[in-house]
Scaffold this active site. Sequence first.
Site, PDB file in Angstrom:
ATOM      1  N   TYR A  73      -9.116   6.487   1.736  1.00  0.00           N
ATOM      2  CA  TYR A  73      -8.616   5.214   1.217  1.00  0.00           C
ATOM      3  C   TYR A  73      -7.785   4.504   2.282  1.00  0.00           C
ATOM      4  O   TYR A  73      -7.894   3.291   2.453  1.00  0.00           O
ATOM      5  CB  TYR A  73      -7.771   5.455  -0.049  1.00  0.00           C
ATOM      6  CG  TYR A  73      -7.365   4.176  -0.747  1.00  0.00           C
ATOM      7  CD1 TYR A  73      -8.194   3.605  -1.703  1.00  0.00           C
ATOM      8  CD2 TYR A  73      -6.179   3.528  -0.445  1.00  0.00           C
ATOM      9  CE1 TYR A  73      -7.843   2.422  -2.355  1.00  0.00           C
ATOM     10  CE2 TYR A  73      -5.816   2.345  -1.076  1.00  0.00           C
ATOM     11  CZ  TYR A  73      -6.650   1.794  -2.029  1.00  0.00           C
ATOM     12  OH  TYR A  73      -6.311   0.624  -2.663  1.00  0.00           O
ATOM     13  N   GLY A  80      -2.572  -6.022  -5.502  1.00  0.00           N
ATOM     14  CA  GLY A  80      -3.534  -4.939  -5.677  1.00  0.00           C
ATOM     15  C   GLY A  80      -2.802  -3.620  -5.613  1.00  0.00           C
ATOM     16  O   GLY A  80      -1.673  -3.512  -6.063  1.00  0.00           O
ATOM     17  N   CYS A  81      -3.420  -2.631  -5.037  1.00  0.00           N
ATOM     18  CA  CYS A  81      -2.810  -1.304  -4.923  1.00  0.00           C
ATOM     19  C   CYS A  81      -1.515  -1.378  -4.128  1.00  0.00           C
ATOM     20  O   CYS A  81      -1.474  -1.948  -3.044  1.00  0.00           O
ATOM     21  CB  CYS A  81      -3.802  -0.360  -4.234  1.00  0.00           C
ATOM     22  SG  CYS A  81      -3.120   1.264  -3.914  1.00  0.00           S
ATOM     23  N   PHE A  82      -0.452  -0.800  -4.653  1.00  0.00           N
ATOM     24  CA  PHE A  82       0.831  -0.890  -3.956  1.00  0.00           C
ATOM     25  C   PHE A  82       0.851  -0.127  -2.640  1.00  0.00           C
ATOM     26  O   PHE A  82       1.649  -0.400  -1.768  1.00  0.00           O
ATOM     27  CB  PHE A  82       2.023  -0.512  -4.834  1.00  0.00           C
ATOM     28  CG  PHE A  82       1.948   0.753  -5.635  1.00  0.00           C
ATOM     29  CD1 PHE A  82       1.334   1.904  -5.192  1.00  0.00           C
ATOM     30  CD2 PHE A  82       2.535   0.788  -6.890  1.00  0.00           C
ATOM     31  CE1 PHE A  82       1.300   3.066  -5.950  1.00  0.00           C
ATOM     32  CE2 PHE A  82       2.513   1.941  -7.670  1.00  0.00           C
ATOM     33  CZ  PHE A  82       1.888   3.081  -7.183  1.00  0.00           C
ATOM     34  N   TRP A  83      -0.043   0.830  -2.444  1.00  0.00           N
ATOM     35  CA  TRP A  83      -0.092   1.538  -1.157  1.00  0.00           C
ATOM     36  C   TRP A  83      -0.420   0.577  -0.025  1.00  0.00           C
ATOM     37  O   TRP A  83       0.094   0.716   1.076  1.00  0.00           O
ATOM     38  CB  TRP A  83      -1.128   2.647  -1.194  1.00  0.00           C
ATOM     39  CG  TRP A  83      -0.884   3.732  -2.193  1.00  0.00           C
ATOM     40  CD1 TRP A  83       0.301   4.086  -2.794  1.00  0.00           C
ATOM     41  CD2 TRP A  83      -1.864   4.624  -2.725  1.00  0.00           C
ATOM     42  NE1 TRP A  83       0.110   5.123  -3.657  1.00  0.00           N
ATOM     43  CE2 TRP A  83      -1.219   5.482  -3.630  1.00  0.00           C
ATOM     44  CE3 TRP A  83      -3.233   4.774  -2.519  1.00  0.00           C
ATOM     45  CZ2 TRP A  83      -1.881   6.481  -4.330  1.00  0.00           C
ATOM     46  CZ3 TRP A  83      -3.900   5.777  -3.218  1.00  0.00           C
ATOM     47  CH2 TRP A  83      -3.227   6.623  -4.105  1.00  0.00           C
TER      48      TRP A  83
END
Length: 179
Positions: A158, A14-17
């Site tokens: 987020y 998913g989101c790399f963060w």
Amino acid sequence: MTTNNLQIATLGGGCFWCTEAVFQEVKGVEKVVSGYAGGNVPGEPTYREICSGLTGHAEVIEITFDSNIISFEDILVIFMTTHDPTTLNQQGADRGTQYRSVIFYQNEVQQKIAQEVLKQIQPYYNDTIVTELSPLPIFYKATKEHQNYYRENTQQGYCSFVIEPKLAKLRKLHADKLK
């Protein structure tokens, strides 16, 4: 790539963060770099192009780890248990092929380990694991503002609503693997 006992794992959850924040807390991880891999357009893609979903790239992280401290298998178990590997092209509200679950292996050994981990983890999920398993294509490093995102932006919504629950899961399930 192996330099002495350092190895590289390239994973997209998913989101790399989110995945970056998880692996920055793992003992034996030397470095985590956010980036992109797996696309099919020429040249180096931009974040905006990746977000369009049209390039075929996934948001991934490149983990440099000391295999004397943590194994590739343990890296994969942490990965598979801190994101949802059963949702195709989606993690939470993030939707599109750029958010797919993927393991990009570096060599045949990593491929075999990944296949075995996927097989071993499947019984813990009610739904079928849809994590892609592919040879590593070119890895493109994301720009500076995407590196160390959680550490530098903990006050962002987020981070509170999406990343922190993943970190809580990491701490609960893998406390023995934390720095």
